[in-house]
Motif scaffolding. Structure first.
Motif, PDB file in Angstrom:
ATOM      1  N   GLN A   1       0.842  -1.196   0.000  1.00 22.74           N
ATOM      2  CA  GLN A   1       0.000   0.000   0.000  1.00 22.74           C
ATOM      3  C   GLN A   1       0.878   1.247   0.000  1.00 22.74           C
ATOM      4  O   GLN A   1       1.900   1.286   0.679  1.00 22.74           O
ATOM      5  CB  GLN A   1      -0.918   0.013   1.234  1.00 22.74           C
ATOM      6  CG  GLN A   1      -1.873  -1.160   1.298  1.00 22.74           C
ATOM      7  CD  GLN A   1      -2.831  -1.188   0.125  1.00 22.74           C
ATOM      8  OE1 GLN A   1      -3.312  -0.159  -0.317  1.00 22.74           O
ATOM      9  NE2 GLN A   1      -3.077  -2.368  -0.406  1.00 22.74           N
ATOM     10  N   PRO A   2       0.527   2.295  -0.749  1.00 18.85           N
ATOM     11  CA  PRO A   2       1.342   3.507  -0.781  1.00 18.85           C
ATOM     12  C   PRO A   2       1.267   4.265   0.547  1.00 18.85           C
ATOM     13  O   PRO A   2       0.281   4.170   1.284  1.00 18.85           O
ATOM     14  CB  PRO A   2       0.732   4.322  -1.916  1.00 18.85           C
ATOM     15  CG  PRO A   2      -0.649   3.815  -2.059  1.00 18.85           C
ATOM     16  CD  PRO A   2      -0.610   2.367  -1.658  1.00 18.85           C
ATOM     17  N   ASP A   3       2.310   5.033   0.807  1.00 22.10           N
ATOM     18  CA  ASP A   3       2.364   5.842   2.023  1.00 22.10           C
ATOM     19  C   ASP A   3       1.422   7.035   1.862  1.00 22.10           C
ATOM     20  O   ASP A   3       1.569   7.816   0.920  1.00 22.10           O
ATOM     21  CB  ASP A   3       3.794   6.314   2.254  1.00 22.10           C
ATOM     22  CG  ASP A   3       3.959   7.066   3.563  1.00 22.10           C
ATOM     23  OD1 ASP A   3       3.065   6.959   4.424  1.00 22.10           O
ATOM     24  OD2 ASP A   3       4.997   7.742   3.723  1.00 22.10           O
ATOM     25  N   PRO A   4       0.455   7.233   2.766  1.00 21.78           N
ATOM     26  CA  PRO A   4      -0.469   8.359   2.604  1.00 21.78           C
ATOM     27  C   PRO A   4       0.205   9.713   2.803  1.00 21.78           C
ATOM     28  O   PRO A   4      -0.290  10.732   2.330  1.00 21.78           O
ATOM     29  CB  PRO A   4      -1.541   8.113   3.657  1.00 21.78           C
ATOM     30  CG  PRO A   4      -0.959   7.151   4.622  1.00 21.78           C
ATOM     31  CD  PRO A   4       0.094   6.393   3.894  1.00 21.78           C
ATOM     32  N   GLN A   5       1.348   9.758   3.481  1.00 24.01           N
ATOM     33  CA  GLN A   5       2.045  11.023   3.690  1.00 24.01           C
ATOM     34  C   GLN A   5       2.737  11.503   2.414  1.00 24.01           C
ATOM     35  O   GLN A   5       2.832  12.698   2.161  1.00 24.01           O
ATOM     36  CB  GLN A   5       3.097  10.869   4.805  1.00 24.01           C
ATOM     37  CG  GLN A   5       2.521  10.470   6.139  1.00 24.01           C
ATOM     38  CD  GLN A   5       1.643  11.554   6.739  1.00 24.01           C
ATOM     39  OE1 GLN A   5       1.838  12.734   6.474  1.00 24.01           O
ATOM     40  NE2 GLN A   5       0.670  11.138   7.528  1.00 24.01           N
ATOM     41  N   GLN A   6       3.258  10.591   1.615  1.00 29.22           N
ATOM     42  CA  GLN A   6       3.951  10.928   0.377  1.00 29.22           C
ATOM     43  C   GLN A   6       3.417  10.054  -0.760  1.00 29.22           C
ATOM     44  O   GLN A   6       4.046   9.091  -1.176  1.00 29.22           O
ATOM     45  CB  GLN A   6       5.447  10.698   0.531  1.00 29.22           C
ATOM     46  CG  GLN A   6       6.093  11.570   1.571  1.00 29.22           C
ATOM     47  CD  GLN A   6       7.551  11.223   1.761  1.00 29.22           C
ATOM     48  OE1 GLN A   6       7.994  10.150   1.378  1.00 29.22           O
ATOM     49  NE2 GLN A   6       8.292  12.129   2.351  1.00 29.22           N
ATOM     50  N   PRO A   7       2.263  10.375  -1.300  1.00 25.56           N
ATOM     51  CA  PRO A   7       1.662   9.503  -2.314  1.00 25.56           C
ATOM     52  C   PRO A   7       2.401   9.506  -3.653  1.00 25.56           C
ATOM     53  O   PRO A   7       2.254   8.606  -4.443  1.00 25.56           O
ATOM     54  CB  PRO A   7       0.248  10.049  -2.462  1.00 25.56           C
ATOM     55  CG  PRO A   7       0.354  11.466  -2.038  1.00 25.56           C
ATOM     56  CD  PRO A   7       1.426  11.510  -0.984  1.00 25.56           C
ATOM     57  N   THR A   8       3.208  10.547  -3.942  1.00 23.82           N
ATOM     58  CA  THR A   8       3.885  10.606  -5.236  1.00 23.82           C
ATOM     59  C   THR A   8       5.402  10.480  -5.104  1.00 23.82           C
ATOM     60  O   THR A   8       6.129  10.883  -5.992  1.00 23.82           O
ATOM     61  CB  THR A   8       3.554  11.920  -5.948  1.00 23.82           C
ATOM     62  OG1 THR A   8       3.964  13.007  -5.118  1.00 23.82           O
ATOM     63  CG2 THR A   8       2.078  12.021  -6.250  1.00 23.82           C
ATOM     64  N   ALA A   9       5.894   9.946  -4.011  1.00 21.09           N
ATOM     65  CA  ALA A   9       7.334   9.813  -3.818  1.00 21.09           C
ATOM     66  C   ALA A   9       7.858   8.677  -4.691  1.00 21.09           C
ATOM     67  O   ALA A   9       7.569   7.513  -4.465  1.00 21.09           O
ATOM     68  CB  ALA A   9       7.644   9.541  -2.358  1.00 21.09           C
ATOM     69  N   VAL A  10       8.643   9.039  -5.718  1.00 29.16           N
ATOM     70  CA  VAL A  10       9.211   8.053  -6.634  1.00 29.16           C
ATOM     71  C   VAL A  10      10.712   8.305  -6.703  1.00 29.16           C
ATOM     72  O   VAL A  10      11.148   9.406  -7.034  1.00 29.16           O
ATOM     73  CB  VAL A  10       8.590   8.176  -8.043  1.00 29.16           C
ATOM     74  CG1 VAL A  10       9.206   7.170  -8.993  1.00 29.16           C
ATOM     75  CG2 VAL A  10       7.094   8.001  -7.957  1.00 29.16           C
ATOM     76  N   PRO A  11      11.551   7.304  -6.415  1.00 22.69           N
ATOM     77  CA  PRO A  11      13.003   7.501  -6.437  1.00 22.69           C
ATOM     78  C   PRO A  11      13.574   7.419  -7.854  1.00 22.69           C
ATOM     79  O   PRO A  11      14.020   6.373  -8.305  1.00 22.69           O
ATOM     80  CB  PRO A  11      13.521   6.365  -5.569  1.00 22.69           C
ATOM     81  CG  PRO A  11      12.510   5.295  -5.735  1.00 22.69           C
ATOM     82  CD  PRO A  11      11.192   5.998  -5.891  1.00 22.69           C
ATOM     83  N   ILE A  12      13.557   8.542  -8.583  1.00 20.07           N
ATOM     84  CA  ILE A  12      14.056   8.528  -9.960  1.00 20.07           C
ATOM     85  C   ILE A  12      15.381   9.256 -10.096  1.00 20.07           C
ATOM     86  O   ILE A  12      15.935   9.331 -11.177  1.00 20.07           O
ATOM     87  CB  ILE A  12      13.035   9.146 -10.936  1.00 20.07           C
ATOM     88  CG1 ILE A  12      12.768  10.594 -10.577  1.00 20.07           C
ATOM     89  CG2 ILE A  12      11.773   8.344 -10.971  1.00 20.07           C
ATOM     90  CD1 ILE A  12      11.996  11.342 -11.627  1.00 20.07           C
ATOM     91  N   ASP A  13      15.916   9.815  -9.028  1.00 20.29           N
ATOM     92  CA  ASP A  13      17.114  10.642  -9.123  1.00 20.29           C
ATOM     93  C   ASP A  13      18.317   9.846  -9.615  1.00 20.29           C
ATOM     94  O   ASP A  13      18.990  10.235 -10.562  1.00 20.29           O
ATOM     95  CB  ASP A  13      17.423  11.274  -7.767  1.00 20.29           C
ATOM     96  CG  ASP A  13      18.637  12.185  -7.835  1.00 20.29           C
ATOM     97  OD1 ASP A  13      18.738  12.922  -8.826  1.00 20.29           O
ATOM     98  OD2 ASP A  13      19.463  12.131  -6.910  1.00 20.29           O
TER      99      ASP A  13
ATOM    100  N   GLY B   1      18.618   6.796 -11.098  1.00 20.60           N
ATOM    101  CA  GLY B   1      18.482   6.201 -12.428  1.00 20.60           C
ATOM    102  C   GLY B   1      18.458   7.234 -13.532  1.00 20.60           C
ATOM    103  O   GLY B   1      19.064   7.048 -14.585  1.00 20.60           O
ATOM    104  N   ALA B   2      17.757   8.346 -13.300  1.00 21.93           N
ATOM    105  CA  ALA B   2      17.661   9.378 -14.326  1.00 21.93           C
ATOM    106  C   ALA B   2      19.019  10.020 -14.578  1.00 21.93           C
ATOM    107  O   ALA B   2      19.390  10.295 -15.731  1.00 21.93           O
ATOM    108  CB  ALA B   2      16.639  10.427 -13.924  1.00 21.93           C
TER     109      ALA B   2
ATOM    110  N   ALA C   1      23.778  10.760 -18.023  1.00 24.09           N
ATOM    111  CA  ALA C   1      25.230  10.683 -18.225  1.00 24.09           C
ATOM    112  C   ALA C   1      25.569   9.706 -19.351  1.00 24.09           C
ATOM    113  O   ALA C   1      26.460   9.978 -20.168  1.00 24.09           O
ATOM    114  CB  ALA C   1      25.908  10.263 -16.922  1.00 24.09           C
ATOM    115  N   ALA C   2      24.879   8.588 -19.421  1.00 17.03           N
ATOM    116  CA  ALA C   2      25.132   7.629 -20.491  1.00 17.03           C
ATOM    117  C   ALA C   2      24.765   8.219 -21.850  1.00 17.03           C
ATOM    118  O   ALA C   2      25.474   8.003 -22.839  1.00 17.03           O
ATOM    119  CB  ALA C   2      24.340   6.346 -20.243  1.00 17.03           C
TER     120      ALA C   2
END
Length: 75
Positions: free
Chosen positions: A38-50, A52-53, A58-59
């Protein structure tokens, strides 16, 4: 010799039929389960893309520079 080849063909065919029948009986759908995390209700849009992006960026820059150098070498 001919009877040995015939017996071998029969054995291979029977094994193939047995494996196919076993594969079809094992292909049973799973139950609904728990539904996953279940997603965290405090941070519903927290996605760790830093991480990988930045690696993809760089590639891409490195690949572009390599292509430019290769193109200049051809001239």
């Amino acid at each position: 010799m001919n009877s040995i080849a015939s017996a071998l063909r029969l054995t291979v065919a029977a094994t193939g039929v047995f494996l196919l029948a076993g594969g079809f009986t094992l292909a049973v759908a799973q139950g609904p389960g728990s539904g996953g995390p279940q997603p965290d209700p405090q941070q519903p849009t927290a996605v760790p893309i830093d991480g990988g992006a930045s690696l993809l960026l760089a590639a891409g820059v490195g690949f572009g520079l390599k292509k430019l150098r290769d193109q200049r070498k051809r001239r």
